[in-house]
Motif scaffolding. Structure first.
Motif, PDB file in Angstrom:
ATOM      1  N   LYS A  50       4.736  -5.822  -3.905  1.00  0.00           N
ATOM      2  CA  LYS A  50       5.059  -4.987  -2.746  1.00  0.00           C
ATOM      3  C   LYS A  50       5.948  -3.822  -3.178  1.00  0.00           C
ATOM      4  N   ALA A  51       6.898  -4.114  -4.065  1.00  0.00           N
ATOM      5  CA  ALA A  51       7.774  -3.054  -4.581  1.00  0.00           C
ATOM      6  C   ALA A  51       6.972  -2.063  -5.422  1.00  0.00           C
TER       7      ALA A  51
ATOM      8  N   PHE B  93       3.959  -1.323  -5.116  1.00  0.00           N
ATOM      9  CA  PHE B  93       3.024  -0.586  -4.268  1.00  0.00           C
ATOM     10  C   PHE B  93       3.604   0.771  -3.834  1.00  0.00           C
ATOM     11  N   ALA B  94       4.899   0.976  -4.056  1.00  0.00           N
ATOM     12  CA  ALA B  94       5.498   2.286  -3.784  1.00  0.00           C
ATOM     13  C   ALA B  94       4.756   3.393  -4.539  1.00  0.00           C
ATOM     14  N   GLN B  95       4.145   3.038  -5.678  1.00  0.00           N
ATOM     15  CA  GLN B  95       3.372   4.023  -6.461  1.00  0.00           C
ATOM     16  C   GLN B  95       2.067   4.401  -5.755  1.00  0.00           C
ATOM     17  N   CYS B  96       1.639   3.586  -4.831  1.00  0.00           N
ATOM     18  CA  CYS B  96       0.322   3.757  -4.216  1.00  0.00           C
ATOM     19  C   CYS B  96       0.421   4.287  -2.789  1.00  0.00           C
ATOM     20  N   SER B  97       1.553   4.030  -2.142  1.00  0.00           N
ATOM     21  CA  SER B  97       1.627   4.200  -0.689  1.00  0.00           C
ATOM     22  C   SER B  97       1.573   5.658  -0.242  1.00  0.00           C
ATOM     23  N   ALA B  98       1.791   6.606  -1.163  1.00  0.00           N
ATOM     24  CA  ALA B  98       1.638   8.005  -0.766  1.00  0.00           C
ATOM     25  C   ALA B  98       0.192   8.285  -0.370  1.00  0.00           C
TER      26      ALA B  98
ATOM     27  N   SER C 204      -2.764   3.545   2.785  1.00  0.00           N
ATOM     28  CA  SER C 204      -2.072   2.820   3.857  1.00  0.00           C
ATOM     29  C   SER C 204      -2.432   1.347   3.796  1.00  0.00           C
TER      30      SER C 204
ATOM     31  N   GLN D 276       2.686  -6.135 -13.979  1.00  0.00           N
ATOM     32  CA  GLN D 276       2.774  -5.340 -12.750  1.00  0.00           C
ATOM     33  C   GLN D 276       1.417  -5.276 -12.044  1.00  0.00           C
TER      34      GLN D 276
ATOM     35  N   TYR E 281      -0.147  -8.927  -4.260  1.00  0.00           N
ATOM     36  CA  TYR E 281       0.269  -8.285  -3.003  1.00  0.00           C
ATOM     37  C   TYR E 281      -0.948  -7.790  -2.221  1.00  0.00           C
TER      38      TYR E 281
END
Ligand code: HEC
Length: 121
Positions: free
Chosen positions: A29-30, A32-37, A40, A109, A116
């Protein structure tokens, strides 16, 4: 070993043997910050397709997103193996796909991210 530590040790052993442990999901989940831009988790499409329900879905089929021909023609479904290959090296796994992301080099990772992603239903 006393009565209080024994159940704890058992719980830790169970976690260690689980391919998608709670720790993996939290770390994923942490990461995923690389993906969330672009991606969704609520079903809406952005620069990239929503990744809700990605595990088990056929590549390039999420409704309402304009996938590249390469992704539409990938011809496989997303599982642990295909996700790991794609996230390691998107261009090698699906040549010609247009995800502007170079990949996640770290295997742990990738495992965390995949654990996740499997929770996004
Ligand atoms: C800069 C934007 C961007 C970033 C960052 C990004 N992606 Fe993507 N992603 C895309 C686009 C655009 C596509 C569609 C590619 C195509 O159609 O060729 C895509 C496609 C995908 C697909 C295939 C979806 C499907 O329905 O077939 C997966 C899986 C995926 N990305 C996972 C990830 C993960 C996990 C991360 C983070 C580690 C990530 N992406 C980071 C833009 C991005």
């Amino acid at each position: 070993m006393n009565k209080t530590t024994f159940p704890l040790v058992l719980a830790l052993l169970a976690l260690a043997g689980d391919p998608a442990s709670a720790q993996d999901v939290a770390a994923g989940k942490a990461a995923f910050a690389q993906c969330s831009a672009c991606h969704s988790i609520d079903g809406s499409n952005g620069a990239g397709p929503s990744l809700v329900g990605i595990t088990g879905r056929k590549a390039g089929t999420f409704p309402g997103f304009r996938f590249s021909r390469a992704m539409k023609g990938a011809g496989f479904s997303w599982d642990e193996k295909t996700l790991s290959a794609y996230l390691a090296d998107p261009q090698q796994a699906v040549p010609g796909n247009v995800m502007p992301f170079s990949g996640v080099a770290d295997a742990q990772q990738r495992r965390d991210l995949i654990a996740y992603l499997a929770t996004l239903k």
